[in-house]
Design a protein around this motif. Structure first.
Motif, short mmCIF file in Angstrom:
data_model
loop_
_atom_site.label_atom_id
_atom_site.label_comp_id
_atom_site.label_asym_id
_atom_site.label_seq_id
_atom_site.Cartn_x
_atom_site.Cartn_y
_atom_site.Cartn_z
N PRO A 214 0.83 -1.22 0.00
CA PRO A 214 0.00 0.00 0.00
C PRO A 214 0.86 1.26 0.00
CG PRO A 214 0.01 -1.01 2.16
CD PRO A 214 0.72 -1.97 1.25
N ASN A 215 0.19 2.37 -0.24
CA ASN A 215 0.89 3.65 -0.21
C ASN A 215 1.44 3.94 1.19
OD1 ASN A 215 0.34 4.21 -2.88
ND2 ASN A 215 -1.66 5.15 -2.39
N GLY A 216 2.62 4.59 1.22
CA GLY A 216 3.23 4.91 2.50
C GLY A 216 4.11 3.79 3.04
N VAL A 217 4.21 2.68 2.29
CA VAL A 217 5.07 1.56 2.70
C VAL A 217 6.23 1.46 1.71
CG1 VAL A 217 5.21 -0.94 3.02
CG2 VAL A 217 3.18 0.32 3.80
N ILE A 218 7.41 1.29 2.24
CA ILE A 218 8.61 1.21 1.39
C ILE A 218 8.56 -0.07 0.56
CG2 ILE A 218 11.14 1.08 1.42
CD1 ILE A 218 11.00 2.50 4.17
N LYS A 219 8.88 0.05 -0.74
CA LYS A 219 8.84 -1.09 -1.65
C LYS A 219 9.83 -2.18 -1.20
CE LYS A 219 5.87 0.85 -4.41
NZ LYS A 219 5.57 2.00 -3.55
N PRO A 220 9.52 -3.45 -1.50
CA PRO A 220 10.35 -4.56 -1.01
C PRO A 220 11.84 -4.45 -1.37
CG PRO A 220 8.29 -5.39 -1.89
CD PRO A 220 8.33 -3.93 -2.22
N ASP A 221 12.15 -4.13 -2.63
CA ASP A 221 13.57 -4.05 -3.04
C ASP A 221 14.30 -2.94 -2.28
OD1 ASP A 221 13.19 -6.15 -4.74
OD2 ASP A 221 12.92 -4.90 -6.53
N VAL A 222 13.63 -1.79 -2.17
CA VAL A 222 14.23 -0.67 -1.44
C VAL A 222 14.34 -1.03 0.03
CG1 VAL A 222 13.97 1.76 -0.83
CG2 VAL A 222 13.29 0.97 -3.11
N MET A 223 13.31 -1.71 0.55
CA MET A 223 13.33 -2.12 1.96
C MET A 223 14.48 -3.08 2.24
SD MET A 223 11.66 -1.43 4.70
CE MET A 223 11.42 -2.02 6.38
N ALA A 224 14.76 -3.97 1.29
CA ALA A 224 15.88 -4.91 1.46
C ALA A 224 17.21 -4.16 1.54
CB ALA A 224 15.90 -5.91 0.31
N ASN A 225 17.41 -3.20 0.65
CA ASN A 225 18.65 -2.40 0.68
C ASN A 225 18.76 -1.60 1.98
OD1 ASN A 225 19.50 -3.26 -1.86
ND2 ASN A 225 18.34 -1.65 -2.91
N LEU A 226 17.63 -1.00 2.38
CA LEU A 226 17.62 -0.18 3.59
C LEU A 226 17.89 -1.03 4.83
CD1 LEU A 226 17.12 2.48 5.06
CD2 LEU A 226 14.66 2.05 4.92
N LEU A 227 17.24 -2.18 4.91
CA LEU A 227 17.44 -3.07 6.05
C LEU A 227 18.89 -3.57 6.12
CD1 LEU A 227 14.28 -5.35 6.39
CD2 LEU A 227 15.34 -3.97 8.17
N ALA A 228 19.48 -3.87 4.96
CA ALA A 228 20.87 -4.33 4.94
C ALA A 228 21.79 -3.27 5.55
CB ALA A 228 21.30 -4.65 3.52
N GLU A 229 21.61 -2.03 5.16
CA GLU A 229 22.46 -0.95 5.69
C GLU A 229 22.19 -0.70 7.17
OE1 GLU A 229 23.23 2.51 3.50
OE2 GLU A 229 23.02 1.57 1.52
N VAL A 230 20.91 -0.81 7.58
CA VAL A 230 20.56 -0.62 8.99
C VAL A 230 21.24 -1.69 9.85
CG1 VAL A 230 18.67 -0.78 10.66
CG2 VAL A 230 18.41 0.63 8.62
N HIS A 231 21.21 -2.93 9.38
CA HIS A 231 21.84 -4.02 10.15
C HIS A 231 23.36 -3.87 10.18
CE1 HIS A 231 18.20 -6.01 11.06
NE2 HIS A 231 17.91 -6.40 9.82
N ILE A 232 23.93 -3.34 9.12
CA ILE A 232 25.39 -3.09 9.12
C ILE A 232 25.73 -2.03 10.15
CG2 ILE A 232 27.29 -2.14 7.76
CD1 ILE A 232 25.99 -3.53 5.31
N ILE A 233 24.89 -1.00 10.24
CA ILE A 233 25.09 0.05 11.26
C ILE A 233 24.94 -0.55 12.65
CG2 ILE A 233 24.20 2.20 12.22
CD1 ILE A 233 23.30 2.92 9.33
N ASP A 234 23.92 -1.42 12.83
CA ASP A 234 23.72 -2.08 14.13
C ASP A 234 24.98 -2.84 14.55
OD1 ASP A 234 21.15 -1.14 14.21
OD2 ASP A 234 20.24 -2.98 13.44
#
Length: 208
Positions: free
Chosen positions: A24-44
């Motif tokens: 739905p609108n307002g939710v990050i697309k899966p491919d973008v979410m995968a890239n974002l999550l990868a970087e977030v976990h690297i920061i963690d």
């Protein structure tokens, strides 16, 4: 009836649009979410690798998280909303995390490759350094051997010179070979004459 048909087709088009978008609108697309999550976990992971105070962790972490959200044109609120949405659909979340795992593995392989190349370069440099040290030691050994051999040659020359001097002194003290032979010949002649003289005396004594 015509209005119901229009409403039905409108709802169908809306559902198709939602299905084509996947989220739905307002939710990050899966491919973008995968890239974002990868970087977030690297920061963690980077936050808890070192010994840092909570205040430092918070300041450092928040700065990195905000920079990452800005990179993907989103914010923390949209990120939380997207995580809550994908948490309700395990299949989608599992697919996203498969991509996250693949991205982190690729990054880890790249880092390992760089570290391996650095280790190989370090080993090569150490090997070259060791070889140069060994060559220098060999050169020093050769120089020492050469110096020793030169020293031995010098000592042998000195010994030979000493022997020659000793022989010269002996030659001065001893009669020369020619003179010695002459004296021997002379002594033989004298003994011969003496023997002849004795024989003649004996003959004369017998005849008289």
């Amino acid at each position: 009836m015509h209005k119901y048909l229009i409403l039905f087709f409108s709802v169908t088009l809306f559902l198709c649009a939602c299905k084509s978008n996947g989220v739905p609108n307002g939710v990050i697309k899966p491919d973008v979410m995968a890239n974002l999550l990868a970087e977030v976990h690297i920061i963690d992971g980077s936050l808890y690798n070192g010994f840092q105070s909570p205040d430092t962790l918070y300041k450092y972490g928040m700065g990195n998280y905000l920079a990452t959200f800005e990179k993907y044109h989103t914010d923390s609120a949209t990120f939380r909303k997207s995580m809550n949405y994908y948490a309700t659909d395990p299949d989608k979340l599992s697919t996203i995390y498969d991509q996250v795992d693949a991205k982190i593995k690729a990054l880890s392989d790249s880092v390992n490759l760089i570290q391996t190349k650095k280790r190989q370069a370090t080993l090569k440099a150490d090997s070259l350094k060791t070889d140069s040290i060994k060559k220098a030691q060999k050169k020093m050994s050769k120089a020492e051997l050469r110096a020793d051999s030169l020293k031995k040659v010098k000592e042998q020359k000195l010994k030979a010179a000493h022997i020659v001097d000793s022989l010269k002194k002996l030659q001065i003290k001893m009669p020369k070979p020619v003179q010695r032979i002459d004296s021997i010949k002379k002594a033989i002649r004298q003994k011969r004459k003496a023997h002849i003289a004795d024989s003649l005396k004996k003959v004369k004594t017998k005849t008289s």
